[in-house]
Design a protein around this motif. Structure first.
Motif, mmCIF file in Angstrom:
data_model
loop_
_atom_site.group_PDB
_atom_site.id
_atom_site.type_symbol
_atom_site.label_atom_id
_atom_site.label_comp_id
_atom_site.label_asym_id
_atom_site.label_seq_id
_atom_site.Cartn_x
_atom_site.Cartn_y
_atom_site.Cartn_z
ATOM 1 N N LYS A 1 -28.633 -58.139 29.171
ATOM 2 C CA LYS A 1 -29.855 -58.515 28.241
ATOM 3 C C LYS A 1 -29.918 -57.393 27.270
ATOM 4 O O LYS A 1 -29.714 -56.136 27.499
ATOM 5 N N HIS A 2 -30.208 -57.824 26.075
ATOM 6 C CA HIS A 2 -30.125 -56.964 24.675
ATOM 7 C C HIS A 2 -31.406 -56.283 24.660
ATOM 8 O O HIS A 2 -32.458 -56.867 24.533
ATOM 9 N N ILE A 3 -31.136 -54.917 24.432
ATOM 10 C CA ILE A 3 -32.265 -54.099 24.083
ATOM 11 C C ILE A 3 -32.148 -53.289 22.587
ATOM 12 O O ILE A 3 -30.967 -52.893 22.724
ATOM 13 N N LEU A 4 -33.256 -53.152 21.983
ATOM 14 C CA LEU A 4 -33.286 -52.362 20.862
ATOM 15 C C LEU A 4 -34.009 -51.255 20.737
ATOM 16 O O LEU A 4 -35.405 -51.236 20.736
ATOM 17 N N ILE A 5 -33.925 -50.040 20.664
ATOM 18 C CA ILE A 5 -34.583 -48.868 20.850
ATOM 19 C C ILE A 5 -34.622 -48.133 19.354
ATOM 20 O O ILE A 5 -33.526 -47.756 18.579
ATOM 21 N N ARG A 6 -35.690 -48.464 18.784
ATOM 22 C CA ARG A 6 -36.124 -47.809 17.439
ATOM 23 C C ARG A 6 -36.656 -46.649 17.365
ATOM 24 O O ARG A 6 -37.491 -46.275 18.331
ATOM 25 N N ALA A 7 -36.353 -45.943 16.273
ATOM 26 C CA ALA A 7 -37.162 -44.258 16.315
ATOM 27 C C ALA A 7 -37.839 -43.940 14.803
ATOM 28 O O ALA A 7 -37.545 -43.051 14.399
ATOM 29 N N PHE B 1 -29.668 -59.900 15.038
ATOM 30 C CA PHE B 1 -29.868 -60.207 16.595
ATOM 31 C C PHE B 1 -30.519 -61.430 16.652
ATOM 32 O O PHE B 1 -30.365 -62.254 17.455
ATOM 33 N N ASN B 2 -31.579 -61.437 15.667
ATOM 34 C CA ASN B 2 -32.580 -62.479 15.908
ATOM 35 C C ASN B 2 -31.770 -63.872 15.231
ATOM 36 O O ASN B 2 -32.134 -64.870 16.121
ATOM 37 N N ASP B 3 -30.852 -63.784 14.635
ATOM 38 C CA ASP B 3 -30.062 -64.950 14.165
ATOM 39 C C ASP B 3 -29.152 -65.496 15.283
ATOM 40 O O ASP B 3 -28.807 -66.688 15.368
ATOM 41 N N PHE B 4 -28.484 -64.268 16.239
ATOM 42 C CA PHE B 4 -27.654 -64.854 17.135
ATOM 43 C C PHE B 4 -28.391 -64.890 18.562
ATOM 44 O O PHE B 4 -27.750 -65.792 19.614
ATOM 45 N N ALA C 1 -21.964 -60.501 8.736
ATOM 46 C CA ALA C 1 -23.427 -60.794 8.382
ATOM 47 C C ALA C 1 -24.081 -59.717 8.384
ATOM 48 O O ALA C 1 -24.947 -59.375 7.187
ATOM 49 N N LEU C 2 -23.843 -58.468 8.848
ATOM 50 C CA LEU C 2 -24.718 -57.295 8.991
ATOM 51 C C LEU C 2 -24.266 -56.461 7.718
ATOM 52 O O LEU C 2 -25.080 -56.017 7.022
ATOM 53 N N LYS C 3 -22.848 -56.353 7.343
ATOM 54 C CA LYS C 3 -22.599 -55.709 6.285
ATOM 55 C C LYS C 3 -23.113 -56.308 4.948
ATOM 56 O O LYS C 3 -23.583 -55.467 4.133
ATOM 57 N N ILE D 1 -21.615 -55.457 18.403
ATOM 58 C CA ILE D 1 -22.258 -56.436 17.755
ATOM 59 C C ILE D 1 -21.525 -57.785 17.669
ATOM 60 O O ILE D 1 -22.110 -58.932 17.751
ATOM 61 N N VAL D 2 -20.039 -57.698 17.782
ATOM 62 C CA VAL D 2 -19.056 -58.991 17.697
ATOM 63 C C VAL D 2 -19.563 -59.619 18.690
ATOM 64 O O VAL D 2 -19.271 -60.790 19.000
ATOM 65 N N THR D 3 -19.883 -58.994 20.105
ATOM 66 C CA THR D 3 -20.175 -59.627 21.512
ATOM 67 C C THR D 3 -21.205 -60.855 21.314
ATOM 68 O O THR D 3 -21.184 -61.720 22.297
ATOM 69 N N LEU D 4 -21.942 -60.729 20.269
ATOM 70 C CA LEU D 4 -23.023 -61.778 20.192
ATOM 71 C C LEU D 4 -22.458 -63.211 19.966
ATOM 72 O O LEU D 4 -23.187 -64.219 20.092
#
Lengths: 313, 313
Positions: free
Chosen positions: A234-240, A253-256, B304-306, A224-227
């Motif tokens: 291209k970022h993808i978020l898979i939710r379960a 994610f939405n902030d960055f 930010a996440l923490k 997540i630091v790479t943001l």
């Protein structure tokens, strides 16, 4: 859209699962699943689904650990039956006293396992090993059911989830469109990481596209630091399903980021979510292959490599 | 070149390893190592080194499997002592009857483990958790040595390998130079995949750069297909000594690529190879941070996440 074997998947899953007749003569204390690529992914899915009940050790290599023994059930999966690594690891497991069951469409595994008296299940063929995933997975699940018992409702729900994913094929195409020309950076809830591993492998083979798998919460401590910088990804978020950690990640994610591709896996149980995601995102990679003008079945560097490697044991 | 704590690593490794006094009152049948990011990488390294002797289960999550029991030794590692995931998983393991040993520089872990009568080792501090890797690793190795015995020569060789890596810092800088602006695509011999996982994490945190880890032989069945197209990536191959499969991969790479970065890990044993690679490539990422003009210690999205996650259990 080229759907390869996906439309046959639900029926194949059902018929293979119901057709397996095998007796496992003991209750294993651990399961080792060995296989590579399109066969090896079965191990990842089974680990997500059953890894809480007993240790599931996934091997994608020529070797097996020294500590396995006659309490370990080994499931060796090679679609072609000729995968050098899987033959080596399966025979090593057999030599250590583990009860081995092979799953294959033929080849060296069928012949040599028969000669040595090792159980082997033959499954129906497919356009390419990775498109034969339902045959391989549901044969493995049937074997595990005979050994430790699994919930029939999970099986039924997972087959319905495949049908659901086929109905969502326009969503699949839309995701594919957004990924062209970038390195997909797949953030995934750790409970369903098999979906992301399979998606990455399908991106590699079908769409000739590299991809990064980042399991949450571990990725919260590094990826997540790479943001903080721009990259050709291209970022993808898979939710379960509901998960406060994933909610927090999504907000960061939405902030960055300008835009995140979000995928909500349908289904109640883990197995259904996995099959929904694997089917949907598999179709995504076929769509990408079409857009990129590449043949999803051709894998020239693998063919070149196999020729150089030859027989390993 | 900014070397952060690397020059102190060899001496720290030795003093921490020799200072640990703890008694493990049983011979474990499996070891669970739980920790995140710069603390969690210890689990990957230990698994590469000892995973053939007994099952090493690495957890980077809030949970632990149901099957662990009083035969499982749990090592819970949190540099800060405040890592929410590690506190949750460690307390769950304790609740299941597993013998837990904590390793930390302080925080909530030190306080709560002491209150509950759980063993806890305090280690010296570092510039940031990931630069405290020797403290965490050699404390864990000392605990494991008390439980199952490990080879003292491996420890000594692994410390010498860190000194060797520091002497090779110009190689580290040269590798860094070639990676700027691309996504590093790290192909690695599966026997030493801890090196690649740590390199990826250091790229993420120090250089804010995403990276792909592809373990061979599994990557031969999927990642290698991406050589058929051009992508914004730079290929690296990490070798750990003679291996005919890696030879075959190298030849295929040379046929498809203009230039491959090749890294030969120095040292005889697995532990020494890991410490050589981790030290060398850690320095590479510090060099990249300098070139990119970013602060290797800052990790804003993690902070930010923490804040958003808070206390999970």
């Amino acid at each position: 859209m080229d759907l390869r074997d996906y439309e046959k998947w639900p029926a194949t899953s059902k018929s293979v699962y119901e057709s397996i007749e095998i007796r496992i003569p003991f209750k294993p204390s651990s399961i080792l699943i060995t296989g590579m690529g399109g066969s090896g992914i079965v191990g990842d899915v089974v680990r997500d689904y059953l890894g809480n009940r007993l240790p599931i050790h996934v091997v994608k290599d020529t070797i097996v650990p020294d500590w396995i023994n006659d309490k370990t059930l080994t499931i060796a999966i090679s679609y072609s039956g000729n995968t050098a690594e899987t033959m080596c690891s399966a025979l090593l497991a057999h030599g250590k006293g583990s009860h081995v069951v092979g799953i294959t469409a033929g080849g060296r595994m069928l012949k040599e396992f028969n000669e040595r008296g090792i159980s082997v299940i033959t499954i129906p063929s497919a356009t390419a090993p990775r498109f034969g995933f339902p045959q391989l997975l549901y044969a493995a699940l049937a074997v595990i059911n005979k050994a430790i018992g699994i919930n029939e409702e999970d099986i039924e729900e997972s087959i319905a989830a495949q049908e659901e994913a086929l109905r969502d094929k326009l969503i699949a195409a839309d995701i594919g469109n957004q990924l062209i020309g970038r390195v997909p950076y797949i953030f995934v809830d750790s409970r369903v990481q098999g979906v992301a591993i399979r998606f990455k492998n399908d991106l590699n083979e079908n769409a000739k596209t590299p991809a990064i798998v980042a399991a949450i919460p571990e990725a919260d401590h590094n990826d997540i630091v790479t943001l903080m910088m721009n990259h050709p990804v291209k970022h993808i978020l898979i939710r379960a399903g509901p998960n406060p950690i994933i909610d927090a990640v999504e907000t960061v994610f939405n902030d960055f980021l300008s835009k995140l591709i979000k995928i909500d896996l349908k289904g109640n149980g883990i197995l259904a979510k996995e099959l929904y995601g694997i089917s949907l995102l598999g179709v995504t990679t076929l769509y990408m292959a079409e857009t990129l003008g590449v043949d999803p079945v051709r894998t020239d560097p693998i063919d070149a490599l196999k020729k150089r490697m030859g027989r390993l044991c």
